[in-house]
Design a protein around this motif. Structure first.
Motif, PDB file in Angstrom:
ATOM      1  N   SER A  69      26.504  36.242  35.317  1.00 40.79           N
ATOM      2  CA  SER A  69      25.916  37.421  35.133  1.00 40.79           C
ATOM      3  C   SER A  69      26.173  38.530  36.566  1.00 40.79           C
ATOM      4  N   SER A  70      25.780  37.604  37.726  1.00 41.33           N
ATOM      5  CA  SER A  70      25.595  38.378  38.752  1.00 41.33           C
ATOM      6  C   SER A  70      26.959  38.610  39.583  1.00 41.33           C
ATOM      7  N   ASP A  71      28.100  38.531  38.833  1.00 37.34           N
ATOM      8  CA  ASP A  71      29.330  39.031  39.374  1.00 37.34           C
ATOM      9  C   ASP A  71      29.765  40.398  38.982  1.00 37.34           C
ATOM     10  N   ALA A  72      29.913  41.169  40.143  1.00 33.56           N
ATOM     11  CA  ALA A  72      30.353  42.441  39.924  1.00 33.56           C
ATOM     12  C   ALA A  72      31.821  42.622  39.581  1.00 33.56           C
ATOM     13  N   LEU A  73      32.536  41.798  40.233  1.00 28.96           N
ATOM     14  CA  LEU A  73      34.039  41.863  40.330  1.00 28.96           C
ATOM     15  C   LEU A  73      34.449  40.552  40.428  1.00 28.96           C
ATOM     16  N   VAL A  74      35.370  39.933  39.503  1.00 25.35           N
ATOM     17  CA  VAL A  74      36.078  38.756  39.694  1.00 25.35           C
ATOM     18  C   VAL A  74      37.595  38.813  39.460  1.00 25.35           C
ATOM     19  N   LEU A  75      38.162  38.561  40.358  1.00 26.16           N
ATOM     20  CA  LEU A  75      39.903  38.508  40.383  1.00 26.16           C
ATOM     21  C   LEU A  75      40.277  36.798  40.114  1.00 26.16           C
ATOM     22  N   THR A  76      41.134  36.689  39.066  1.00 27.30           N
ATOM     23  CA  THR A  76      41.569  35.522  38.761  1.00 27.30           C
ATOM     24  C   THR A  76      42.987  35.306  38.786  1.00 27.30           C
ATOM     25  N   GLY A  77      43.881  34.951  39.784  1.00 26.69           N
ATOM     26  CA  GLY A  77      45.215  34.684  39.745  1.00 26.69           C
ATOM     27  C   GLY A  77      45.771  35.938  39.642  1.00 26.69           C
ATOM     28  N   VAL A  78      45.338  37.141  40.440  1.00 21.39           N
ATOM     29  CA  VAL A  78      46.063  38.446  40.422  1.00 21.39           C
ATOM     30  C   VAL A  78      47.261  38.745  41.114  1.00 21.39           C
ATOM     31  N   PHE A  85      39.059  35.954  43.813  1.00 24.31           N
ATOM     32  CA  PHE A  85      38.074  35.888  44.506  1.00 24.31           C
ATOM     33  C   PHE A  85      36.936  36.660  43.651  1.00 24.31           C
ATOM     34  N   SER A  86      35.624  36.543  44.081  1.00 28.37           N
ATOM     35  CA  SER A  86      34.666  37.314  43.260  1.00 28.37           C
ATOM     36  C   SER A  86      33.789  37.996  44.257  1.00 28.37           C
ATOM     37  N   VAL A  87      33.208  39.144  43.594  1.00 27.34           N
ATOM     38  CA  VAL A  87      32.221  39.947  44.612  1.00 27.34           C
ATOM     39  C   VAL A  87      30.731  39.931  43.557  1.00 27.34           C
ATOM     40  N   ALA A  88      29.827  39.339  44.305  1.00 26.06           N
ATOM     41  CA  ALA A  88      28.363  39.561  43.579  1.00 26.06           C
ATOM     42  C   ALA A  88      27.971  41.108  43.558  1.00 26.06           C
ATOM     43  N   ALA A  89      27.127  41.186  42.721  1.00 24.45           N
ATOM     44  CA  ALA A  89      26.474  42.519  42.369  1.00 24.45           C
ATOM     45  C   ALA A  89      25.696  42.814  43.673  1.00 24.45           C
ATOM     46  N   ILE A 114      43.372  46.563  41.116  1.00 22.49           N
ATOM     47  CA  ILE A 114      41.808  46.691  40.525  1.00 22.49           C
ATOM     48  C   ILE A 114      41.633  48.007  39.730  1.00 22.49           C
ATOM     49  N   THR A 115      42.021  49.188  40.379  1.00 25.25           N
ATOM     50  CA  THR A 115      41.740  50.429  39.989  1.00 25.25           C
ATOM     51  C   THR A 115      42.649  50.546  38.555  1.00 25.25           C
ATOM     52  N   GLY A 116      43.761  49.858  38.382  1.00 22.97           N
ATOM     53  CA  GLY A 116      44.681  50.328  37.367  1.00 22.97           C
ATOM     54  C   GLY A 116      45.637  51.247  37.645  1.00 22.97           C
ATOM     55  N   ARG A 142      43.873  38.078  35.864  1.00 20.78           N
ATOM     56  CA  ARG A 142      42.880  38.877  35.105  1.00 20.78           C
ATOM     57  C   ARG A 142      42.079  39.399  36.038  1.00 20.78           C
ATOM     58  N   ILE A 143      41.347  40.584  35.688  1.00 23.56           N
ATOM     59  CA  ILE A 143      40.305  41.190  36.480  1.00 23.56           C
ATOM     60  C   ILE A 143      39.031  41.422  35.432  1.00 23.56           C
ATOM     61  N   HIS A 144      37.912  41.239  35.952  1.00 19.30           N
ATOM     62  CA  HIS A 144      36.755  41.264  35.093  1.00 19.30           C
ATOM     63  C   HIS A 144      35.589  42.080  36.083  1.00 19.30           C
ATOM     64  N   PHE A 145      34.984  42.953  35.316  1.00 18.88           N
ATOM     65  CA  PHE A 145      34.206  43.728  36.046  1.00 18.88           C
ATOM     66  C   PHE A 145      32.846  43.680  35.286  1.00 18.88           C
TER      67      PHE A 145
END
Length: 273
Positions: free
Chosen positions: A27-36, A51-55, A76-78, A86-89
């Motif tokens: 829940s603390s992850d602001a941005l998660v990139l997986t195999g982008v 990689f992931s960026v915490a909030a 990331i921005t589309g 995958r990209i999770h925000f």
């Protein structure tokens, strides 16, 4: 006859498309990139980056020209969605969302070349940025003095240290002041994460000091990811660093670990060390 181990072990979880299910995102992850990955024909500009960026975390992506940094931002921005990965925000999969939907969810960015309304004033540029992400952005009514957008514009003028230039045409600003203004526009609407694409490019030493002060003054809860060639600036304002080389992740670590890494020095910093 099945072994005891095979009987006791449950089958691996699978997503709807048959791929192995990803573990729950923190829940603390602001941005998660997986195999982008992002390809342009046979060219793999970004190759399997994760990689992931915490909030609230301040993050830097470093690398020489052609390393794939800006293409990663575009994924990331589309602007150029990833061709794989995958990209999770904040826990939501935004991989397929158009850029404007990502903006509405609190994702912002700046560009290497400033995108400003040069014939308008500093105040007008910030006001348009504020209204552009507001619920009443299509209203034709002239805002009153107490309008929330006017108040937010004044706050951005103070935050970016541009209040004394509020009525100045953007075309008359120094390059560093234009970069400050672009950062201010990216901060409109209380974003949750901002991508800064080489904000120090072309700045004088004095303007770079002003930039460092501005980045350090951002709210603690706001995350940002910084692309920057100026290593001295990047390592002074972030908590975590990923170095890219030829489209791939080379190293990830703290600023001190990256600065002291022999391979990073050889590939990225060259003769400086």
């Amino acid at each position: 006859m099945a072994s005891v181990a095979s009987i006791a072990r449950p089958p691996a979880a699978r997503a709807a498309d048959g791929r192995p299910a990803q573990p729950p995102l923190a829940s603390s992850d602001a941005l998660v990139l997986t195999g982008v990955t992002r390809t342009f024909g046979a060219l793999r500009a970004v190759d399997d980056v994760s990689f992931s960026v915490a909030a609230g975390q301040k993050y830097a992506v470093l690398g020489s020209n052609g390393a794939g940094k800006t293409t990663l931002f575009n994924a990331i921005t589309g602007d150029f969605p990833p061709t794989a990965g995958r990209i999770h925000f904040f826990g939501e999969d935004i991989t397929e969302l158009p850029p404007y939907e990502r903006i509405r969810k609190g994702l912002r960015r700046t560009y290497q070349s400033s995108l400003l309304f040069r014939e308008l004033t500093v105040r007008d540029n910030l006001f348009l940025a504020v209204r552009g992400v507001a619920s009443g952005r299509f209203s034709c009514w002239r805002p009153r003095a107490g309008d929330a957008s006017m108040s937010a514009t004044r706050n951005l003028l103070e935050r970016t240290r541009l209040a004394h230039l509020a009525n100045e045409r953007v075309a008359n600003l120094a390059h560093g002041q234009q970069r400050q203004l672009e950062i201010g526009m990216a901060l409109a609407g209380a974003p949750r994460l901002v991508l800064f694409d080489e904000p120090a490019a072309g700045l004088s030493p004095a303007e770079r000091r002003e930039l460092v002060a501005l980045l350090r003054s951002l709210p603690a809860h706001m995350s940002f990811v910084l692309i920057e060639h100026d290593l001295d600036i990047a390592l002074r304002v972030v908590d975590r660093v990923t170095v890219m080389h030829n489209g791939r992740e080379l190293r990830t670590g703290s600023p001190q670990e990256i600065e002291n890494d022999a391979q990073v020095q050889a590939i990225y910093m060259g003769s400086r060390h």
